[in-house]
Design a protein around this motif. Structure first.
Motif, PDB file in Angstrom:
ATOM      1  N   GLU A  17       0.933  -1.280   0.111  1.00 56.35           N
ATOM      2  CA  GLU A  17       0.027  -0.110  -0.061  1.00 56.35           C
ATOM      3  C   GLU A  17       0.809   1.153  -0.219  1.00 56.35           C
ATOM      4  O   GLU A  17       0.537   2.326  -0.509  1.00 56.35           O
ATOM      5  N   TYR A  24       1.522   6.529  -7.218  1.00 52.97           N
ATOM      6  CA  TYR A  24       0.715   7.417  -7.536  1.00 52.97           C
ATOM      7  C   TYR A  24       1.014   8.782  -7.297  1.00 52.97           C
ATOM      8  O   TYR A  24       0.762   9.984  -8.194  1.00 52.97           O
ATOM      9  N   GLN A  46      -5.230  10.306  -4.788  1.00 52.89           N
ATOM     10  CA  GLN A  46      -4.984   8.659  -4.647  1.00 52.89           C
ATOM     11  C   GLN A  46      -3.975   8.263  -3.790  1.00 52.89           C
ATOM     12  O   GLN A  46      -4.158   7.415  -2.925  1.00 52.89           O
ATOM     13  N   GLU A  50      -3.904   5.807  -0.584  1.00 53.29           N
ATOM     14  CA  GLU A  50      -3.243   4.567  -0.244  1.00 53.29           C
ATOM     15  C   GLU A  50      -2.405   4.739   0.888  1.00 53.29           C
ATOM     16  O   GLU A  50      -2.192   3.782   1.577  1.00 53.29           O
ATOM     17  N   HIS A  53      -4.870   3.594   3.267  1.00 53.47           N
ATOM     18  CA  HIS A  53      -4.800   1.947   3.274  1.00 53.47           C
ATOM     19  C   HIS A  53      -3.635   1.487   4.015  1.00 53.47           C
ATOM     20  O   HIS A  53      -3.938   0.534   4.920  1.00 53.47           O
ATOM     21  N   GLU A  94      -4.015  -1.623  -9.854  1.00 52.94           N
ATOM     22  CA  GLU A  94      -5.292  -1.748  -8.900  1.00 52.94           C
ATOM     23  C   GLU A  94      -5.712  -3.381  -9.042  1.00 52.94           C
ATOM     24  O   GLU A  94      -6.116  -4.094  -8.196  1.00 52.94           O
ATOM     25  N   VAL A  97      -3.265  -5.244  -7.123  1.00 52.41           N
ATOM     26  CA  VAL A  97      -3.477  -5.207  -5.804  1.00 52.41           C
ATOM     27  C   VAL A  97      -4.937  -6.035  -5.232  1.00 52.41           C
ATOM     28  O   VAL A  97      -4.769  -6.592  -4.191  1.00 52.41           O
ATOM     29  N   GLN A 127     -11.661  -2.518  -3.189  1.00 46.76           N
ATOM     30  CA  GLN A 127     -10.999  -2.700  -4.604  1.00 46.76           C
ATOM     31  C   GLN A 127     -11.663  -2.640  -5.647  1.00 46.76           C
ATOM     32  O   GLN A 127     -11.304  -2.587  -6.967  1.00 46.76           O
ATOM     33  N   GLU A 130     -11.827   0.881  -6.626  1.00 44.90           N
ATOM     34  CA  GLU A 130     -10.659   1.528  -7.163  1.00 44.90           C
ATOM     35  C   GLU A 130     -10.390   0.982  -8.719  1.00 44.90           C
ATOM     36  O   GLU A 130     -10.058   1.644  -9.499  1.00 44.90           O
TER      37      GLU A 130
END
Ligand code: FEO
Length: 171
Positions: A17, A24, A46, A50, A53, A94, A97, A127, A130
């Motif tokens: 993360e 980004y 963004q 993250e 997250h 993404e 991820v 997700q 995302e």
């Protein structure tokens, strides 16, 4: 209490993360360098998301009796060929991820770790969003092609995005 194996996997995701945030932020710098301030803003927001997250993993490992350990964060790519190239990269990233989160869920189920499985469900839903938002922008950029006017409109739209700190979960 999380198992050692789960602790290790969660720490690895914390690192992933942080890498997403770094990636980004690098895209934001790229957009800034080509004078697309709206795109740069979207990527900056963004990057902030993250970090949120990453901190969710940080807090969860601590709260569940584990030990957070931080490894080196890989350096991200710095240049992209076009906005479309950057957003296609975002979409692919993404999807990767999502795969990592799904593997974590598989591990939680295998270990009958219901608490971690429950914690991860927020990420499972996140997700979906995302991937959808990255793909939405990819599709818009494909429509716009090389048209300067269309690119200007997308830049204006992405400039509207604001970061909002998610509400703390109920104790
Ligand atoms: Fe942390 Fe973009 O998923």
């Amino acid at each position: 209490m999380v198992s050692k194996k789960m602790q290790e996997a969660l720490n690895k995701q914390l690192n992933a993360e942080l890498y997403s945030s770094y990636l980004y932020l690098s895209m934001s710098a790229y957009f800034q360098s080509v004078n697309l301030a709206g795109f740069a803003n979207w990527m900056r927001v963004q990057a902030q998301e993250e970090l949120v997250h990453a901190m969710k993993f940080y807090d969860y490992v601590n709260e569940s009796g584990g030990r957070v350990t931080l490894g080196p964060v890989e350096g991200p790519q710095a240049e992209w060929k076009s906005p479309l190239d950057a957003f296609e990269h975002t979409y692919r990233h993404e999807q990767t991820v999502t795969g990592l989160i799904n593997h974590l869920v598989d591990l939680a189920i295998e270990q009958k770790d219901h608490a971690t499985n429950n914690f991860l469900q927020w990420f499972v839903s996140e997700q979906v969003e995302e991937e959808a938002s990255a793909n939405d922008i990819v599709q818009k950029l494909k429509l716009v092609g090389d048209a300067g006017g269309g690119m200007f409109m997308v830049d204006q739209e992405l400039g509207q995005r604001v970061f909002t700190m998610p509400a703390a979960p109920a104790e």
